[in-house]
Scaffold this motif. Structure first.
Motif, PDB file in Angstrom:
ATOM      1  N   ALA A 340      13.109 -42.468   4.372  1.00  0.00           N
ATOM      2  CA  ALA A 340      14.445 -42.095   4.870  1.00  0.00           C
ATOM      3  C   ALA A 340      15.413 -43.188   4.452  1.00  0.00           C
ATOM      4  CB  ALA A 340      14.410 -41.978   6.386  1.00  0.00           C
ATOM      5  N   TYR A 341      16.631 -42.825   4.064  1.00  0.00           N
ATOM      6  CA  TYR A 341      17.622 -43.828   3.682  1.00  0.00           C
ATOM      7  C   TYR A 341      18.036 -44.636   4.905  1.00  0.00           C
ATOM      8  CZ  TYR A 341      18.219 -42.429  -1.138  1.00  0.00           C
ATOM      9  OH  TYR A 341      18.013 -42.216  -2.463  1.00  0.00           O
ATOM     10  N   PRO A 342      18.356 -45.917   4.731  1.00  0.00           N
ATOM     11  CA  PRO A 342      18.761 -46.744   5.864  1.00  0.00           C
ATOM     12  C   PRO A 342      19.924 -46.077   6.608  1.00  0.00           C
ATOM     13  CG  PRO A 342      18.653 -48.054   3.849  1.00  0.00           C
ATOM     14  CD  PRO A 342      18.398 -46.643   3.462  1.00  0.00           C
ATOM     15  N   PRO A 348      14.190 -37.887   6.948  1.00  0.00           N
ATOM     16  CA  PRO A 348      13.638 -38.420   5.687  1.00  0.00           C
ATOM     17  C   PRO A 348      13.960 -37.500   4.520  1.00  0.00           C
ATOM     18  CG  PRO A 348      11.924 -38.241   7.388  1.00  0.00           C
ATOM     19  CD  PRO A 348      13.134 -37.540   7.915  1.00  0.00           C
ATOM     20  N   VAL A 349      14.213 -38.107   3.354  1.00  0.00           N
ATOM     21  CA  VAL A 349      14.482 -37.283   2.172  1.00  0.00           C
ATOM     22  C   VAL A 349      13.206 -37.096   1.348  1.00  0.00           C
ATOM     23  CG1 VAL A 349      16.945 -37.788   1.988  1.00  0.00           C
ATOM     24  CG2 VAL A 349      15.330 -39.299   0.891  1.00  0.00           C
ATOM     25  N   ILE A 350      12.155 -37.873   1.677  1.00  0.00           N
ATOM     26  CA  ILE A 350      10.821 -37.685   1.082  1.00  0.00           C
ATOM     27  C   ILE A 350       9.851 -37.580   2.251  1.00  0.00           C
ATOM     28  CG2 ILE A 350       8.995 -38.791  -0.312  1.00  0.00           C
ATOM     29  CD1 ILE A 350      11.412 -38.050  -1.983  1.00  0.00           C
ATOM     30  N   SER A 368      15.284 -28.404  -6.962  1.00  0.00           N
ATOM     31  CA  SER A 368      16.728 -28.204  -6.928  1.00  0.00           C
ATOM     32  C   SER A 368      17.421 -29.552  -6.765  1.00  0.00           C
ATOM     33  CB  SER A 368      17.094 -27.286  -5.761  1.00  0.00           C
ATOM     34  OG  SER A 368      16.554 -27.860  -4.596  1.00  0.00           O
ATOM     35  N   THR A 369      18.719 -29.596  -6.988  1.00  0.00           N
ATOM     36  CA  THR A 369      19.422 -30.874  -6.838  1.00  0.00           C
ATOM     37  C   THR A 369      19.353 -31.297  -5.377  1.00  0.00           C
ATOM     38  OG1 THR A 369      21.536 -29.881  -6.414  1.00  0.00           O
ATOM     39  CG2 THR A 369      21.063 -30.368  -8.709  1.00  0.00           C
ATOM     40  N   GLY A 370      19.169 -32.589  -5.203  1.00  0.00           N
ATOM     41  CA  GLY A 370      19.082 -33.122  -3.843  1.00  0.00           C
ATOM     42  C   GLY A 370      17.704 -32.968  -3.223  1.00  0.00           C
ATOM     43  N   SER A 371      16.702 -32.529  -4.035  1.00  0.00           N
ATOM     44  CA  SER A 371      15.377 -32.326  -3.435  1.00  0.00           C
ATOM     45  C   SER A 371      14.602 -33.637  -3.295  1.00  0.00           C
ATOM     46  CB  SER A 371      14.580 -31.316  -4.265  1.00  0.00           C
ATOM     47  OG  SER A 371      14.531 -31.730  -5.607  1.00  0.00           O
ATOM     48  N   GLY A 372      15.135 -34.732  -3.876  1.00  0.00           N
ATOM     49  CA  GLY A 372      14.509 -36.037  -3.644  1.00  0.00           C
ATOM     50  C   GLY A 372      13.797 -36.618  -4.850  1.00  0.00           C
ATOM     51  N   LYS A 373      14.001 -36.034  -6.029  1.00  0.00           N
ATOM     52  CA  LYS A 373      13.276 -36.487  -7.221  1.00  0.00           C
ATOM     53  C   LYS A 373      13.626 -37.940  -7.578  1.00  0.00           C
ATOM     54  CE  LYS A 373      15.179 -33.237  -9.678  1.00  0.00           C
ATOM     55  NZ  LYS A 373      16.080 -32.542  -8.736  1.00  0.00           N
ATOM     56  N   SER A 374      14.926 -38.224  -7.676  1.00  0.00           N
ATOM     57  CA  SER A 374      15.330 -39.589  -8.061  1.00  0.00           C
ATOM     58  C   SER A 374      14.908 -40.591  -6.999  1.00  0.00           C
ATOM     59  CB  SER A 374      16.845 -39.661  -8.245  1.00  0.00           C
ATOM     60  OG  SER A 374      17.233 -38.827  -9.283  1.00  0.00           O
ATOM     61  N   THR A 375      15.053 -40.180  -5.744  1.00  0.00           N
ATOM     62  CA  THR A 375      14.686 -41.088  -4.652  1.00  0.00           C
ATOM     63  C   THR A 375      13.210 -41.453  -4.766  1.00  0.00           C
ATOM     64  OG1 THR A 375      16.316 -39.985  -3.268  1.00  0.00           O
ATOM     65  CG2 THR A 375      14.673 -41.336  -2.145  1.00  0.00           C
ATOM     66  N   LEU A 376      12.392 -40.449  -5.021  1.00  0.00           N
ATOM     67  CA  LEU A 376      10.944 -40.653  -5.079  1.00  0.00           C
ATOM     68  C   LEU A 376      10.564 -41.699  -6.138  1.00  0.00           C
ATOM     69  CD1 LEU A 376       8.275 -38.499  -4.248  1.00  0.00           C
ATOM     70  CD2 LEU A 376       8.242 -38.726  -6.694  1.00  0.00           C
ATOM     71  N   PRO A 414      17.132 -44.996 -16.285  1.00  0.00           N
ATOM     72  CA  PRO A 414      17.892 -44.376 -15.200  1.00  0.00           C
ATOM     73  C   PRO A 414      18.609 -43.093 -15.616  1.00  0.00           C
ATOM     74  CG  PRO A 414      19.037 -46.285 -16.032  1.00  0.00           C
ATOM     75  CD  PRO A 414      17.755 -46.203 -16.791  1.00  0.00           C
ATOM     76  N   GLN A 415      19.013 -42.360 -14.568  1.00  0.00           N
ATOM     77  CA  GLN A 415      19.689 -41.084 -14.786  1.00  0.00           C
ATOM     78  C   GLN A 415      20.959 -41.278 -15.625  1.00  0.00           C
ATOM     79  OE1 GLN A 415      20.698 -39.137 -11.077  1.00  0.00           O
ATOM     80  NE2 GLN A 415      19.923 -37.216 -11.880  1.00  0.00           N
ATOM     81  N   LYS A 416      21.705 -42.326 -15.253  1.00  0.00           N
ATOM     82  CA  LYS A 416      22.939 -42.588 -15.979  1.00  0.00           C
ATOM     83  C   LYS A 416      22.671 -43.763 -16.904  1.00  0.00           C
ATOM     84  CE  LYS A 416      27.754 -43.387 -15.035  1.00  0.00           C
ATOM     85  NZ  LYS A 416      28.412 -44.502 -14.455  1.00  0.00           N
ATOM     86  N   ALA A 526      13.094 -34.089 -14.367  1.00  0.00           N
ATOM     87  CA  ALA A 526      13.882 -33.279 -15.311  1.00  0.00           C
ATOM     88  C   ALA A 526      14.465 -32.057 -14.622  1.00  0.00           C
ATOM     89  CB  ALA A 526      13.011 -32.860 -16.473  1.00  0.00           C
ATOM     90  N   GLN A 527      15.564 -31.610 -15.174  1.00  0.00           N
ATOM     91  CA  GLN A 527      16.158 -30.349 -14.722  1.00  0.00           C
ATOM     92  C   GLN A 527      15.753 -29.243 -15.692  1.00  0.00           C
ATOM     93  OE1 GLN A 527      17.835 -30.171 -12.011  1.00  0.00           O
ATOM     94  NE2 GLN A 527      18.835 -32.138 -11.628  1.00  0.00           N
ATOM     95  N   ARG A 528      15.453 -29.685 -16.944  1.00  0.00           N
ATOM     96  CA  ARG A 528      15.146 -28.711 -17.991  1.00  0.00           C
ATOM     97  C   ARG A 528      13.648 -28.463 -18.066  1.00  0.00           C
ATOM     98  NH1 ARG A 528      19.027 -30.594 -22.635  1.00  0.00           N
ATOM     99  NH2 ARG A 528      17.175 -31.459 -23.596  1.00  0.00           N
TER     100      ARG A 528
HETATM  101  N1  LIG Z   1      22.051 -44.008  -1.380  1.00  0.00           N
HETATM  102  C1  LIG Z   1      21.849 -42.938  -0.599  1.00  0.00           C
HETATM  103  N2  LIG Z   1      22.071 -43.002   0.726  1.00  0.00           N
HETATM  104  C2  LIG Z   1      21.851 -41.947   1.525  1.00  0.00           C
HETATM  105  N3  LIG Z   1      21.419 -40.749   1.095  1.00  0.00           N
HETATM  106  C3  LIG Z   1      21.183 -40.605  -0.222  1.00  0.00           C
HETATM  107  C4  LIG Z   1      21.383 -41.687  -1.140  1.00  0.00           C
HETATM  108  N4  LIG Z   1      21.058 -41.250  -2.380  1.00  0.00           N
HETATM  109  C5  LIG Z   1      20.671 -39.964  -2.243  1.00  0.00           C
HETATM  110  N5  LIG Z   1      20.742 -39.575  -0.962  1.00  0.00           N
HETATM  111  C6  LIG Z   1      20.363 -38.258  -0.425  1.00  0.00           C
HETATM  112  O1  LIG Z   1      18.967 -38.089  -0.616  1.00  0.00           O
HETATM  113  C7  LIG Z   1      18.673 -36.765  -0.998  1.00  0.00           C
HETATM  114  C8  LIG Z   1      17.861 -36.764  -2.290  1.00  0.00           C
HETATM  115  O2  LIG Z   1      18.676 -37.259  -3.324  1.00  0.00           O
HETATM  116  P1  LIG Z   1      18.109 -37.491  -4.790  1.00  0.00           P
HETATM  117  O3  LIG Z   1      19.151 -38.156  -5.598  1.00  0.00           O
HETATM  118  O4  LIG Z   1      16.789 -38.137  -4.702  1.00  0.00           O
HETATM  119  O5  LIG Z   1      17.909 -35.970  -5.261  1.00  0.00           O
HETATM  120  P2  LIG Z   1      17.536 -35.406  -6.694  1.00  0.00           P
HETATM  121  O6  LIG Z   1      16.486 -34.397  -6.481  1.00  0.00           O
HETATM  122  O7  LIG Z   1      17.225 -36.510  -7.646  1.00  0.00           O
HETATM  123  O8  LIG Z   1      18.892 -34.716  -7.098  1.00  0.00           O
HETATM  124  P3  LIG Z   1      19.522 -34.477  -8.552  1.00  0.00           P
HETATM  125  O9  LIG Z   1      18.608 -33.546  -9.270  1.00  0.00           O
HETATM  126  O10 LIG Z   1      20.826 -33.830  -8.227  1.00  0.00           O
HETATM  127  O11 LIG Z   1      19.651 -35.801  -9.231  1.00  0.00           O
HETATM  128  C9  LIG Z   1      20.003 -36.025  -1.125  1.00  0.00           C
HETATM  129  O12 LIG Z   1      20.169 -35.277   0.043  1.00  0.00           O
HETATM  130  C10 LIG Z   1      21.024 -37.132  -1.200  1.00  0.00           C
HETATM  131  O13 LIG Z   1      22.214 -36.732  -0.574  1.00  0.00           O
END
Ligand SMILES: Nc1ncnc2c1ncn2[C@@H]1O[C@H](COP(=O)(O)OP(=O)(O)OP(=O)(O)O)[C@@H](O)[C@H]1O
Length: 576
Positions: A340-342, A348-350, A368-376, A414-416, A526-528
């Protein structure tokens, strides 16, 4: 003040020189009126020319020594202050280097910039004043007062009456200015943030024709800063009329009472002149000290803001004594990982994620976007620490590694894509400083960057502007992939790093990567679907939970979410 003293302590010798020069200068400044009084009373009034000459020579000698003192003071003061502000900036920079994303979010990037630049500057300005005036004026004030009492005890009570009044003005202004200074620095953070956002988002702003909206937003924060500054400067300016009235009243009273004393034979003309000189020194030094005092709240606010950065304990510790070597390379295991983000611990996002990746394997994440891939994937190099569960790399919990050793194992794209100001080869060598020309060329070849690099006028020495803004999105991505390849890491993490590549380049790159990463684990977000369909395992994430995993063909049959994503991108033949 604690912060300033901590840094001042590192320059004890220069401080001593500063103090000696101040002390010498004061003695000389006050010695001159005494000699002047002797010249008038014992030389001019008595018509004793040799006495005038004798004391005159002393006056010249003292003036020269005073000048040397002033030069020494300038030398010591400027060295101390510029060194201290350099040290403070270096320390902030080092602190920030160890910050995790959490600390960056806590302070804010713009505020960190203001603290490193403007706040450090405020501290420097104050230290300059403190070392020069803050040291000189109390000595001058006390010594002048001693001379005042010695020259004419009966006149000295005039000064005594005025002092409490002067103190009251200074105290009041200092007290009122502190909250205004705090507000002023916070407003400066806003200006910085606004400016930063505006400059980095200039193209978006222009594309949406939002220049006037941005201008009014900037004008607003700028106005806020101006309003607070105006209040602060007005407050400071108020001190001047107060001091001026007090000065003139005191001088008028002394001249009047002094004249009466001379008439009564209690005081000589030369002594009255010296007395006026002493009182002038005392009052003038009081006024200068008051300026230092009034600057203090402002510097204290800045010092506090700097201290806040320096005192932050990074939530991700370096773990200097942690594991540095492992027997195996390229093994990843997520065991029931929840994150979970602080500040958002309830959601929790994961959630309870487990999977493994072995050397030579490619694991892809889709969802889908926001599903937590980058966070993971950011949990692997410990940009954040897991909330529950654990992540093992080569059998060792990531938290048990020395942080540097852990990150050395990972090639993170990184993504960017972010590049640094400098040449292409400099950017690529960020992955390995001592890489040979062959290694640089090979990495660029694998990442499909070689052709466009060779087409540039300066090839590998082509200069990249800030953030690599003179490169296309796809070129930036390929350079940031090359930067990771050159490192030859045990683990590759691609966070949607092929998104700006055309299909052909994407396919060629994946082909070359496959050969290159035979002994490494590869994680791809990946999205693709086209970028990951050949992965050994595809993990489908939904709201932070693994909802399906398997190979492309299996998932098309077993996962509705995967099928929905795939069918939106692939043709019917490809889906069949
Ligand atoms: N720094 C942060 N602080 C708090 N919440 C965050 C932070 N970064 C991302 N989130 C939230 O965590 C969740 C997962 O985000 P994440 O970027 O991991 O998704 P993603 O699957 O990689 O999305 P995308 O495909 O759009 O890049 C989202 O709901 C996002 O709003």
């Amino acid at each position: 003040m604690k912060l300033m003293w901590r840094y001042l302590k590192n320059y004890k010798l220069l401080l001593l020189l500063n103090f000696l020069c101040v002390f010498g200068f004061v003695i000389i400044e006050l010695g001159l009126p005494t000699l002047l009084a002797l010249i008038i009373d014992e030389g001019i009034v008595m018509n004793e020319y040799p006495v005038v000459l004798y004391y005159g020579k002393w006056m010249i000698a003292l003036a020269v020594i005073g000048l040397i003192g002033l030069i020494g003071l300038a030398f010591a003061g400027s060295r101390i202050t510029s060194n201290i502000v350099r040290d403070i900036r270096n320390d902030i920079f080092m602190s920030v280097q160890s910050f995790s994303h959490r600390e960056f979010n806590q302070i804010g990037v713009s505020s960190l910039v203001t603290r490193t630049t403007n706040d450090a500057f405020q501290v420097m300005v104050f230290l300059q004043m403190l070392l020069r005036l803050g040291m000189m004026t109390p000595i001058m004030f006390i010594s002048s007062f001693v001379m005042i009492v010695r020259t004419s005890p009966s006149l000295s009570y005039v000064a005594l009456i005025a002092i409490p009044f002067l103190f009251a003005i200074v105290w009041l202004i200092g007290k009122k200015s502190e909250p205004l200074s705090e507000q002023q620095q916070a407003n400066l953070d806003d200006i910085n943030q606004n400016l930063r956002e505006n400059l980095t988002g200039l193209r978006v702003i222009r594309a949406f024709v939002k220049e006037s909206f941005q201008e009014s937003r900037f004008a607003k924060v700028n106005q806020n800063y101006a309003s607070v500054s105006k209040k602060l400067f007005k407050l400071m300016a108020l001190a001047m009329p107060g001091f001026s009235i007090a000065f003139n009243l005191i001088l008028a009273a002394i001249v009047w009472l002094g004249a009466v004393e001379i008439q009564n034979g209690g005081l000589q003309v030369g002594s009255l002149i010296a007395f006026i000189e002493y009182i002038f020194h005392a009052l003038f030094s009081f006024m200068l000290f008051a300026n230092v005092f009034m600057m203090y709240p402002r510097a204290a606010v800045s010092a506090e803001r700097i201290e806040e950065v320096l005192q932050i304990e990074p939530s991700i510790d370096e773990n200097e004594t942690g594991v540095t070597e492992t027997k195996t390379h390229g093994y990843i295991a997520f065991e029931n990982v929840t994150f979970a983000y602080p500040g958002n611990t309830e959601s929790p996002v994961i959630r309870d994620v487990s999977f493994t990746a072995d050397p030579g394997e490619t694991i892809a994440f889709i969802g889908s976007t926001g599903s937590g891939k980058s966070t993971l994937i950011q949990l692997i190099p410990r940009f954040y620490d897991v909330t529950k569960g654990r992540i093992l790399i080569d059998g060792v919990d990531v938290r048990d590694y020395q942080l540097r050793a852990l990150r050395k194992k990972i090639g993170f794209i990184p993504q960017k894509a972010l590049l640094f100001t400098g040449t292409i080869s400099h950017n690529m060598r960020f992955g390995k400083w001592n890489a040979t020309t062959n290694e640089v060329e090979e990495a660029s070849d694998i990442s499909q960057a070689k052709d466009f690099i060779l087409s540039k006028p300066d090839q590998y020495e082509e200069y990249l502007a800030e953030g690599g803004s003179n490169m296309s999105g796809g070129q930036k991505q390929r350079l940031s992939i090359a930067r990771a390849i050159i490192k030859k890491p045990d683990i590759y993490i691609f966070d949607d790093s092929f998104s700006a590549l055309d299909y052909q380049t994407d396919a060629r790159l994946r082909e070359r990567l496959k050969a290159e990463t035979k002994e490494s684990a590869v994680l791809i977000v990946a999205q693709r679907v086209g970028s990951i369909r050949h992965a050994d395992k595809i993990i489908v994430l939904d709201k932070g939970v693994i909802v399906a995993q398997g190979k492309h063909e299996e998932l098309l049959k077993t996962s509705d979410i995967y099928y929905a994503i795939a069918s939106s991108q692939l043709s019917k033949e490809e889906l069949a």
